[in-house]
Design a protein around this motif. Sequence first.
Motif, PDB file in Angstrom:
ATOM      1  N   ALA A 348      10.355  10.118   7.754  1.00 40.95           N
ATOM      2  CA  ALA A 348      10.618  10.858   6.515  1.00 40.95           C
ATOM      3  C   ALA A 348       9.311  11.219   5.809  1.00 40.95           C
ATOM      4  CB  ALA A 348      11.512  10.027   5.593  1.00 40.95           C
ATOM      5  N   VAL A 349       8.358  10.298   5.789  1.00 38.07           N
ATOM      6  CA  VAL A 349       7.050  10.597   5.193  1.00 38.07           C
ATOM      7  C   VAL A 349       6.357  11.707   5.977  1.00 38.07           C
ATOM      8  CG1 VAL A 349       4.761   9.662   4.698  1.00 38.07           C
ATOM      9  CG2 VAL A 349       6.791   8.270   4.260  1.00 38.07           C
ATOM     10  N   HIS A 350       6.468  11.655   7.280  1.00 35.39           N
ATOM     11  CA  HIS A 350       5.859  12.688   8.123  1.00 35.39           C
ATOM     12  C   HIS A 350       6.425  14.072   7.809  1.00 35.39           C
ATOM     13  CE1 HIS A 350       4.959  14.186  12.489  1.00 35.39           C
ATOM     14  NE2 HIS A 350       4.231  14.798  11.579  1.00 35.39           N
ATOM     15  N   ARG A 351       7.751  14.149   7.635  1.00 40.10           N
ATOM     16  CA  ARG A 351       8.370  15.443   7.336  1.00 40.10           C
ATOM     17  C   ARG A 351       7.990  15.944   5.943  1.00 40.10           C
ATOM     18  NH1 ARG A 351      12.850  12.875   9.867  1.00 40.10           N
ATOM     19  NH2 ARG A 351      13.687  12.324   7.810  1.00 40.10           N
ATOM     20  N   ALA A 352       7.915  15.030   4.984  1.00 40.57           N
ATOM     21  CA  ALA A 352       7.635  15.442   3.604  1.00 40.57           C
ATOM     22  C   ALA A 352       6.148  15.697   3.358  1.00 40.57           C
ATOM     23  CB  ALA A 352       8.150  14.375   2.636  1.00 40.57           C
ATOM     24  N   TYR A 353       5.285  14.928   4.012  1.00 39.46           N
ATOM     25  CA  TYR A 353       3.844  15.041   3.804  1.00 39.46           C
ATOM     26  C   TYR A 353       3.136  15.084   5.157  1.00 39.46           C
ATOM     27  CZ  TYR A 353       5.192  13.391  -0.854  1.00 39.46           C
ATOM     28  OH  TYR A 353       5.787  13.247  -2.089  1.00 39.46           O
ATOM     29  N   PRO A 354       3.275  16.189   5.886  1.00 41.03           N
ATOM     30  CA  PRO A 354       2.731  16.242   7.258  1.00 41.03           C
ATOM     31  C   PRO A 354       1.216  16.078   7.317  1.00 41.03           C
ATOM     32  CG  PRO A 354       3.467  18.410   6.521  1.00 41.03           C
ATOM     33  CD  PRO A 354       3.957  17.439   5.522  1.00 41.03           C
ATOM     34  N   TYR A 355       0.488  16.589   6.343  1.00 40.02           N
ATOM     35  CA  TYR A 355      -0.974  16.491   6.399  1.00 40.02           C
ATOM     36  C   TYR A 355      -1.443  15.084   6.050  1.00 40.02           C
ATOM     37  CZ  TYR A 355      -0.887  21.551   6.781  1.00 40.02           C
ATOM     38  OH  TYR A 355      -0.646  22.832   7.210  1.00 40.02           O
ATOM     39  N   ARG A 356      -0.819  14.478   5.069  1.00 36.96           N
ATOM     40  CA  ARG A 356      -1.201  13.127   4.693  1.00 36.96           C
ATOM     41  C   ARG A 356      -0.765  12.111   5.747  1.00 36.96           C
ATOM     42  NH1 ARG A 356      -0.679  11.832  -1.607  1.00 36.96           N
ATOM     43  NH2 ARG A 356      -2.031  10.175  -0.828  1.00 36.96           N
ATOM     44  N   TRP A 357       0.257  12.439   6.501  1.00 36.57           N
ATOM     45  CA  TRP A 357       0.731  11.535   7.536  1.00 36.57           C
ATOM     46  C   TRP A 357      -0.320  11.303   8.619  1.00 36.57           C
ATOM     47  CZ3 TRP A 357       3.854   7.785   8.521  1.00 36.57           C
ATOM     48  CH2 TRP A 357       4.176   7.436   9.834  1.00 36.57           C
ATOM     49  N   LYS A 358      -1.182  12.290   8.826  1.00 37.65           N
ATOM     50  CA  LYS A 358      -2.221  12.143   9.853  1.00 37.65           C
ATOM     51  C   LYS A 358      -3.111  10.933   9.591  1.00 37.65           C
ATOM     52  CE  LYS A 358      -2.403  17.095  10.896  1.00 37.65           C
ATOM     53  NZ  LYS A 358      -3.238  18.319  10.901  1.00 37.65           N
ATOM     54  N   SER A 359      -3.345  10.659   8.328  1.00 37.59           N
ATOM     55  CA  SER A 359      -4.177   9.503   7.980  1.00 37.59           C
ATOM     56  C   SER A 359      -3.370   8.226   7.819  1.00 37.59           C
ATOM     57  CB  SER A 359      -4.952   9.786   6.682  1.00 37.59           C
ATOM     58  OG  SER A 359      -4.059   9.992   5.598  1.00 37.59           O
ATOM     59  N   LEU A 360      -2.050   8.348   7.742  1.00 39.01           N
ATOM     60  CA  LEU A 360      -1.197   7.182   7.535  1.00 39.01           C
ATOM     61  C   LEU A 360      -0.651   6.595   8.833  1.00 39.01           C
ATOM     62  CD1 LEU A 360       0.965   8.387   4.500  1.00 39.01           C
ATOM     63  CD2 LEU A 360      -0.852   6.673   4.439  1.00 39.01           C
ATOM     64  N   GLN A 361      -0.475   7.442   9.839  1.00 36.76           N
ATOM     65  CA  GLN A 361       0.280   7.006  11.007  1.00 36.76           C
ATOM     66  C   GLN A 361      -0.399   5.882  11.782  1.00 36.76           C
ATOM     67  OE1 GLN A 361       0.766  10.031  14.003  1.00 36.76           O
ATOM     68  NE2 GLN A 361      -1.246  10.911  13.639  1.00 36.76           N
ATOM     69  N   SER A 362      -1.719   5.857  11.795  1.00 34.54           N
ATOM     70  CA  SER A 362      -2.413   4.839  12.587  1.00 34.54           C
ATOM     71  C   SER A 362      -2.201   3.426  12.046  1.00 34.54           C
ATOM     72  CB  SER A 362      -3.907   5.149  12.655  1.00 34.54           C
ATOM     73  OG  SER A 362      -4.460   5.172  11.352  1.00 34.54           O
ATOM     74  N   ASP A 363      -2.020   3.286  10.731  1.00 34.77           N
ATOM     75  CA  ASP A 363      -1.808   1.954  10.168  1.00 34.77           C
ATOM     76  C   ASP A 363      -0.465   1.833   9.436  1.00 34.77           C
ATOM     77  OD1 ASP A 363      -2.447   3.618   8.076  1.00 34.77           O
ATOM     78  OD2 ASP A 363      -3.706   2.156   7.026  1.00 34.77           O
ATOM     79  N   TRP A 364       0.517   2.657   9.848  1.00 36.16           N
ATOM     80  CA  TRP A 364       1.817   2.612   9.186  1.00 36.16           C
ATOM     81  C   TRP A 364       2.487   1.248   9.353  1.00 36.16           C
ATOM     82  CZ3 TRP A 364       4.281   4.624   5.429  1.00 36.16           C
ATOM     83  CH2 TRP A 364       5.662   4.476   5.304  1.00 36.16           C
ATOM     84  N   ALA A 365       2.273   0.602  10.491  1.00 30.50           N
ATOM     85  CA  ALA A 365       2.882  -0.715  10.710  1.00 30.50           C
ATOM     86  C   ALA A 365       2.398  -1.731   9.676  1.00 30.50           C
ATOM     87  CB  ALA A 365       2.561  -1.207  12.125  1.00 30.50           C
ATOM     88  N   GLN A 366       1.146  -1.590   9.227  1.00 29.40           N
ATOM     89  CA  GLN A 366       0.614  -2.497   8.206  1.00 29.40           C
ATOM     90  C   GLN A 366       1.072  -2.096   6.803  1.00 29.40           C
ATOM     91  OE1 GLN A 366      -1.490  -1.238  10.777  1.00 29.40           O
ATOM     92  NE2 GLN A 366      -0.999  -3.153  11.832  1.00 29.40           N
ATOM     93  N   ARG A 367       1.274  -0.810   6.579  1.00 32.66           N
ATOM     94  CA  ARG A 367       1.703  -0.328   5.265  1.00 32.66           C
ATOM     95  C   ARG A 367       3.188  -0.558   5.010  1.00 32.66           C
ATOM     96  NH1 ARG A 367      -1.066   3.538   2.270  1.00 32.66           N
ATOM     97  NH2 ARG A 367      -3.159   4.033   3.001  1.00 32.66           N
ATOM     98  N   PHE A 368       3.998  -0.475   6.066  1.00 34.11           N
ATOM     99  CA  PHE A 368       5.454  -0.494   5.899  1.00 34.11           C
ATOM    100  C   PHE A 368       5.976  -1.694   5.109  1.00 34.11           C
ATOM    101  CE2 PHE A 368       9.440  -2.225   7.661  1.00 34.11           C
ATOM    102  CZ  PHE A 368      10.327  -1.304   7.125  1.00 34.11           C
ATOM    103  N   PRO A 369       5.519  -2.926   5.364  1.00 37.12           N
ATOM    104  CA  PRO A 369       6.096  -4.063   4.611  1.00 37.12           C
ATOM    105  C   PRO A 369       5.893  -3.980   3.103  1.00 37.12           C
ATOM    106  CG  PRO A 369       4.927  -4.826   6.560  1.00 37.12           C
ATOM    107  CD  PRO A 369       4.583  -3.380   6.393  1.00 37.12           C
ATOM    108  N   ASP A 370       4.903  -3.211   2.644  1.00 38.90           N
ATOM    109  CA  ASP A 370       4.607  -3.128   1.217  1.00 38.90           C
ATOM    110  C   ASP A 370       5.181  -1.887   0.547  1.00 38.90           C
ATOM    111  OD1 ASP A 370       3.066  -5.494   1.368  1.00 38.90           O
ATOM    112  OD2 ASP A 370       1.351  -4.346   2.123  1.00 38.90           O
TER     113      ASP A 370
END
Length: 400
Positions: A348-370
Motif C-alpha cells: 500500500a505504501v508503494h502504491r501511494a508513495y512510489p518514489y519514497r518507497w525506493k528508499s523504504l523497501q530495503s529496510d521495510w522489515a525493520q520499519r514495519f514493527p513500529d
Amino acid sequence: MNRFVFVTLLLGLSSGFLTGCWDRVELNDRAMVMAWGMDVVKNQGYTASAQIAVPSKLGISAQGGGGKGDGFLVVTATGKSVTDAAQNMQAKLSRQVLLSHRRVLVVGELLARQGLGPILDEYSRNPDVRLRTDMFVVKGEEAQNLLRQSYPLENLPALAALKTHQQVGGMGNAALLDFLMAANTRGRTPTLPAIAFNPETSTPAPESENGTKLGFEMVGTALFDHHLRLLGYLDMEDARNLQWVRGTLQKLTLTATIPGTGGKVSLDCTKLTSSIRPTMQGQNIRIDVTLRAWGIVRENSTRLDLSQTAILARIQRDLAQAAANNVSQTIHKVQSQYRCDAFGFGEAVHRAYPYRWKSLQSDWAQRFPDVRVRVRATVKVQRVGFTGRPLQFAEGESLS
C-alpha cells in the motif's frame, strides 16, 4: 486435367500434411495426481508423495488410508529435487504420472522451517502445473502422513482439504499463486493456510492403535519470512482477521457481547471489504485500515428488540467496535511477535508513495514493527432474521 482429377490430387497431397494423434496417451494409461506432498529427508534430499485417484474405487466408501476399498493410492519416492523424486516415483507406477489435475500441494513443517525456496521452481516452470492450486503447511507433521488419511465425507481427501479451506472463508485454488506473488515483493511476506490432524473427524480403522483414524482440520495461517522460511502460526481467529485486512476473506461470523445486556449477537457476514490507506509525515508512517461488513443476524441472546431502529444501530456499532478491536490485536501480535508484514502494508505504501518507497523497501522489515496502524470498522445489518423480538421472552416482559 479435368476438375475431378485435380481436386482428387489436391486432397491427396493435402492429407500428407495432416498429423494424427501419434503421441496420445490413453486415459487408462495415466495416473491422475490429485494432491502432492513434499518433505525433507536428512542427507537424502526430499520425499515426494502423490495422492492418486483410483477411478474404479471412487464409488466405494473408504475403509482405510490408501488401502483396499479406497478411491485413492499414495505413492512416495525420494530424490535430490522435486523432478528427481517424481522420476523415481514413476518407476513405482504402471501408468504415466499426470499432474495437470493436481488440486492441492502440502509441505511438511520441517521442510517449511528449512525453507521452501529450493522446491518452488518446478511448480512455476512446469507448464503441466496449475498455478491456481491450493497449498498447505502441515502443522507439526510430515506431508506424506496427511495424504494417507481418509476423510469420511470425501472419496478423495485432497478435495476435503480444498473444500474445508473454502468453507472457513479462504479463497481456495489460489494459495500457490498468492504465495509466489508475495515471495517476489518486498511489500508483503508470504503466508499459507495451515492444516493439522484432528481426531474428531475420524473413521474406524482396526489397524490403528486406538481404533480410530485421524482426519484433519484447518488450524490457521503459517507465516513466512522473505527467505521463505516458516516463522510461526496464527490461530483461526487471527487468520480470519489477516485475510479480512488483505481483502481475501469470503465469509465470517461476527459475534460480540453487547454491553449492559449480558448477551451476545452473532452476524453472518455475506460480504466483506477492506481498504488500506497509508499516510507519511516526514519519516513517520501511519496506516489506516477501514473494514466493512454486511450480514444477517443469526443469533440474539440479549433482551433487545432488533426490529427497533435505534437498537439496531446500537448493535451495528457494538459489532463494528468488537471487530476493530479484534483486528487491531491481530496486527499488534504480528508486529511484535513475528515482525513480518503479512498484511501487505508495504504494498500500500508503494502504491501511494512510489518514489519514497525506493528508499523504504530495503529496510521495510525493520520499519514495519513500529508502523502505527489504526483500524476502523463499519457493520451493516441487512436482515435480522424471521423475528425482531427474542421469542424466549414473554410479550409483556420488558426488554433491556
